[in-house]
Design an enzyme around this catalytic site. Structure first.
Site, short mmCIF file in Angstrom:
data_model
loop_
_atom_site.label_atom_id
_atom_site.label_comp_id
_atom_site.label_asym_id
_atom_site.label_seq_id
_atom_site.Cartn_x
_atom_site.Cartn_y
_atom_site.Cartn_z
N TYR A 141 -34.98 129.65 -26.52
CA TYR A 141 -34.21 130.86 -26.23
C TYR A 141 -35.09 132.03 -25.80
CZ TYR A 141 -29.53 129.46 -27.75
OH TYR A 141 -28.30 128.89 -27.85
N LYS A 191 -38.35 116.51 -31.64
CA LYS A 191 -38.46 115.48 -30.60
C LYS A 191 -39.95 115.22 -30.42
CE LYS A 191 -36.13 113.76 -27.85
NZ LYS A 191 -35.76 112.30 -27.84
N ASP A 223 -32.12 113.67 -31.60
CA ASP A 223 -31.04 112.87 -30.99
C ASP A 223 -30.47 111.89 -31.99
OD1 ASP A 223 -33.48 111.54 -30.87
OD2 ASP A 223 -33.16 110.67 -28.89
N ASP A 247 -28.51 125.08 -32.29
CA ASP A 247 -27.30 125.58 -31.64
C ASP A 247 -26.36 124.42 -31.34
OD1 ASP A 247 -25.60 127.40 -30.22
OD2 ASP A 247 -26.37 126.54 -28.37
N ASP A 251 -22.64 123.13 -33.55
CA ASP A 251 -21.28 123.00 -33.00
C ASP A 251 -20.72 121.61 -33.30
OD1 ASP A 251 -21.33 125.56 -31.89
OD2 ASP A 251 -20.35 124.89 -30.03
C1 IPM Z 1 -24.22 130.82 -31.27
C2 IPM Z 1 -23.79 131.12 -29.87
C3 IPM Z 1 -24.86 131.97 -29.20
C4 IPM Z 1 -26.10 131.13 -29.10
C5 IPM Z 1 -24.49 132.56 -27.84
C6 IPM Z 1 -23.22 133.39 -27.91
C7 IPM Z 1 -25.62 133.37 -27.26
O1 IPM Z 1 -23.50 129.96 -29.16
O2 IPM Z 1 -24.44 131.76 -32.06
O3 IPM Z 1 -24.35 129.64 -31.61
O4 IPM Z 1 -26.25 130.33 -28.15
O5 IPM Z 1 -26.96 131.26 -29.96
MN MN Z 2 -23.70 128.13 -30.35
#
Ligand code: IPM
Ligand code: MN
Length: 369
Positions: A141, A191, A223, A247, A251
């Site tokens: 990032y 990785k 992975d 990240d 999710d």
């Molecule tokens: C998260 C979000 C953020 C990220 C975005 C909104 C920049 O997806 O907090 O997971 O990628 O970190």
């Molecule tokens: Mn995210």
């Protein structure tokens, strides 16, 4: 105690869900005798519209003067042009960097009441309770160079993945400290079969591990971990990993509980011992739901505020050391679900679901007892 909390609802459903957290924390104050002062600020798309910047220096100063930050979400179609010079997401990235929020805790808990909403079979998700610690101020990032250019051969872009040993040490240490408070198992994901930063990550994690002989350290390729999260999620206790891996995997992990609308997060500035108050003069930690701004349902009053409310429980615990107060909020959420109440995202088809504000009212009432 008294605390000053900066509230940045942001865009989309962000302001709707954070408003419910404010209600719930106010109820905590009334029940347990604490005073919370609220300082509002703007960030993201709304800030771009008003000031041209995703977050201004004034807003950043306001955050630096607070004891903790309650954040909603940023972004929306209005600001989504990939060629835009400034993006709403720059606001949250700037907060993470400026406040030094290097450790992002994302607890993944499956509420048994919501087992029906999970895409996984019930026997797989039984007892799932782990925390992903995502490194938040380094990695892909933030590494430089980060840019794009064009020459006679065409367009080209670059992002850089870079870590110092100090950056790895401090976040891995958060992993060990947290594992020590829990079931004493830490999975470090990388990785290392491909990347130099991952080889350093694994080496440093092993070294830090010598200070924590009571915690089992398991190295796993990221992975493979993505697969284990859906096939065998109950093996995990605490996971620590690079910014981008964290990240993506968070999710994935979020949906196994049934809805992204249930998962809170804490972004911390220091290694938690057992969750005391932040050091005087230190920077504030930040609390936010892991879901985004959900522009498709914004303004309709149907968003699920539980992830934000659970994030505020994390604030009580990690920024203020208010453990029984945090537990009171978490119990209220459990009680609410056990009584069969649902929001649209977790509703049983054909059954009515509650409005956002009603959920906050009910959780606050539950906290007051
Ligand atoms: C998260 C979000 C953020 C990220 C975005 C909104 C920049 O997806 O907090 O997971 O990628 O970190
Ligand atoms: Mn995210």
């Amino acid at each position: 105690m008294e605390a000053r909390i900066a509230v940045l609802g942001g865009d989309g459903i962000g302001p709707e869900v954070t408003a419910e957290s404010v209600k719930v924390i106010e109820a905590v104050g009334r029940r347990f005798g604490h005073t919370f002062e609220w300082v509002p600020g703007i960030v993201g798309g709304r800030s771009i519209d008003q000031t041209g910047k995703a977050i201004t220096a004034d807003t950043m100063n306001l955050l630096l003067g607070a004891d903790a930050v309650l954040f909603g979400a940023v972004g929306g179609p209005k600001w989504d042009d990939p060629r835009a010079k400034v993006r709403p997401e720059d606001g949250i990235l700037a907060m993470r960097k400026t406040l030094g929020l290097f450790a992002n805790l994302r607890p993944v808990k499956v509420f048994s009441q919501l087992a029906d909403s999970s895409p996984l079979r019930e026997e797989r998700i039984k007892g799932v309770d782990f925390v992903i610690i995502r490194e938040l101020t380094g990695g892909l990032y933030f590494g430089k160079p980060k840019r794009r250019w064009e020459n006679t051969r065409g367009r080209r872009a670059v992002d850089t993945l870079s870590y110092t040993e100090k950056e790895i040490q401090r976040v891995v240490r958060v992993g060990f400290e947290l594992a020590r408070m829990r079931r004493k198992r830490l999975h470090s994901l990388d990785k290392m079969n491909v990347m130099e930063t991952s080889r350093l990550w694994r080496e440093v994690a092993t070294e830090v591990g010598h200070e924590y002989p009571d915690v089992e350290l398991v190295h796993m390729l990221a992975d493979n971990a993505a697969m284990q999260i859906v096939t065998n999620p109950a093996v995990f206790d605490v996971i620590v990993t690079e910014n981008t891996f964290g990240d993506i995997l968070s999710d994935e992990a979020a949906v196994i509980g049934g809805s992204m609308g249930m998962l809170p997060s804490a972004s911390l500035t220091s290694i938690p011992k057992s969750g005391g108050r932040r050091r005087r003069g230190g920077k504030p930690s930040l609390y936010e739901p892991i879901h985004g701004s959900a522009p498709d349902i914004a303004g309709r009053g149907i968003a699920n505020p539980l992830a934000s409310i659970l994030s505020s429980a994390m604030m009580l615990r990690w920024s203020f050391g208010l453990h029984k107060e945090a537990a009171a909020v978490e119990d209220a959420v459990e009680g609410f679900l056990a009584e069969g109440y649902r929001t649209a995202d977790i509703a049983t088809p054909g059954k009515p679901s509650l409005q956002t504000a009603k959920v906050g009212d009910m959780i606050a009432a539950h906290v007051l007892g």
